[in-house]
Design an enzyme around this catalytic site. Structure first.
Site, PDB file in Angstrom:
ATOM      1  N   LYS A 195       0.854  -1.191   0.000  1.00  0.00           N
ATOM      2  CA  LYS A 195       0.000   0.000   0.000  1.00  0.00           C
ATOM      3  C   LYS A 195       0.889   1.241   0.000  1.00  0.00           C
ATOM      4  O   LYS A 195       1.617   1.506   0.955  1.00  0.00           O
ATOM      5  CB  LYS A 195      -0.913  -0.002   1.225  1.00  0.00           C
ATOM      6  CG  LYS A 195      -1.887   1.176   1.280  1.00  0.00           C
ATOM      7  CD  LYS A 195      -2.790   1.044   2.493  1.00  0.00           C
ATOM      8  CE  LYS A 195      -3.792   2.184   2.593  1.00  0.00           C
ATOM      9  NZ  LYS A 195      -4.665   2.048   3.774  1.00  0.00           N
ATOM     10  N   LYS A 248      -2.128  -1.526  -3.858  1.00  0.00           N
ATOM     11  CA  LYS A 248      -2.962  -0.319  -3.823  1.00  0.00           C
ATOM     12  C   LYS A 248      -2.068   0.912  -3.903  1.00  0.00           C
ATOM     13  O   LYS A 248      -1.102   0.995  -3.147  1.00  0.00           O
ATOM     14  CB  LYS A 248      -3.764  -0.316  -2.513  1.00  0.00           C
ATOM     15  CG  LYS A 248      -4.713   0.852  -2.347  1.00  0.00           C
ATOM     16  CD  LYS A 248      -5.437   0.778  -1.003  1.00  0.00           C
ATOM     17  CE  LYS A 248      -6.396   1.959  -0.872  1.00  0.00           C
ATOM     18  NZ  LYS A 248      -7.069   1.971   0.449  1.00  0.00           N
TER      19      LYS A 248
END
Length: 325
Positions: A195, A248
């Site tokens: 992330k 992400k």
């Protein structure tokens, strides 16, 4: 004229021929639809920066879930917006927290839907960070205890998958141990292990009311310039017991998705995040692009890069378009 060359166009002569040799496909089963559940009653509040996406109270959740089910979408990802916040994010792990109640509602009324619970504190803390803060610093190990409590409470409510998104070191190991000790040995973990600290999250922070009240998240989310760091993060989570790996954001990190697919022996999930959604919606509303073609090209690129599953706010749109094909 005597030339020797390969005639690649032979396989592009018609729509049927192109479909016959198509290498990458997007299916409705690939889609995970994020939903924002707000505490309160009779709430259906459109998020201004995300046209078509709403904050929904549980009493308005039925109409959304009926549509999700009718479109054949098999999985939803739940985020919560509580009425009250505090420094420790207590509502994240309350037995009757908004996500826990949302899980119970969906599990009771739509038992075939796979429920993924986002496991983080940022929507529930008064300071907007993903853990306990002391003297302006987000504490790692102390935060793990609250994340475990949150994960266990979500599993108790009926979540099928726990998806920790906080990027604390050791979060998968701690949550796996906590779930196992609570008797949820069969509940998988879908780790947001890769992330990045991205500018593409802006609209989400409006949707989830989770903007940090000071500083930023660069001390725990990853530097967008780093590739090898992603491999280290993912390998750690895999060793600690992750069952899925999320990358992400999506489009700017397709190279990382391919790295994950080549490296890990588990399902790879890509999160097509709010900023990616909002840019396309804004351009489409201005008549600058063909939204369906753009979105489907994005979906194909994510699958081609190696994603097995796609978390996307376009899920309902994509499901409709796939039905029309």
């Amino acid at each position: 004229m005597s030339l020797q060359f390969k005639r690649h166009r032979r396989l592009r002569q018609s729509a049927s021929m192109r479909a016959l040799v198509r290498e990458t496909h997007v299916h409705v089963d690939d889609l995970i639809y994020p939903i924002f559940i707000a505490e309160g009653e009779n709430i259906k509040r459109e998020i201004s920066s995300m046209p078509g996406i709403y904050n929904l109270s549980i009493d308005r959740l039925k109409e959304e879930m009926d549509e999700v089910q009718s479109l054949g979408i098999k999985s939803v990802l739940l985020f919560g917006i509580p009425l009250e916040k505090d420094e420790c994010g207590t509502q994240a792990f309350h037995d009757h927290g908004i996500v826990q109640e949302g899980i119970r509602f969906i599990k009771k009324n739509y038992p075939e839907i796979v429920i993924i619970a986002d496991t983080c504190l940022c929507e529930y803390t008064s300071h907007g960070h993903c853990g306990i803060v002391e003297e302006g610093r987000v504490l790692n190990d102390e935060s793990l205890e609250l994340l475990v409590k949150t994960a266990v409470s979500q599993a108790e409510a009926g979540a099928d998958i726990i998806a920790p998104s906080n990027m604390m070191d050791g979060f998968v190991a701690a949550i796996r141990k906590g779930l196992d000790e609570a008797g949820y040995i069969d509940t998988p973990i879908m780790s947001y292990g890769v992330k990045y600290s991205s500018a593409f999250y802006g609209p989400f922070r409006e949707a989830a009311d989770s903007t940090p009240q000071f500083g930023d998240r660069k001390a725990y989310q990853m530097d967008p310039a780093n590739r090898l760091e992603a491999l280290r993060e993912a390998e750690s989570d895999a060793e600690e017991g992750a069952d899925f790996m999320i990358v992400k954001p999506g489009m700017p990190y397709l190279d990382i998705v391919r790295d994950m697919k080549n490296t890990l022996k588990m399902p790879i999930v890509i999160y097509n995040v709010s900023g990616e959604y909002s840019m396309v919606k804004a351009a489409a509303q201005n008549g600058w692009i063909d939204e369906e073609r753009i979105v489907m090209e994005m979906m194909v690129s994510m699958k081609r890069a190696g994603a097995d599953l796609i978390m996307t706010y376009f899920a309902k749109d994509v499901a409709r378009w796939l039905k029309e094909q």
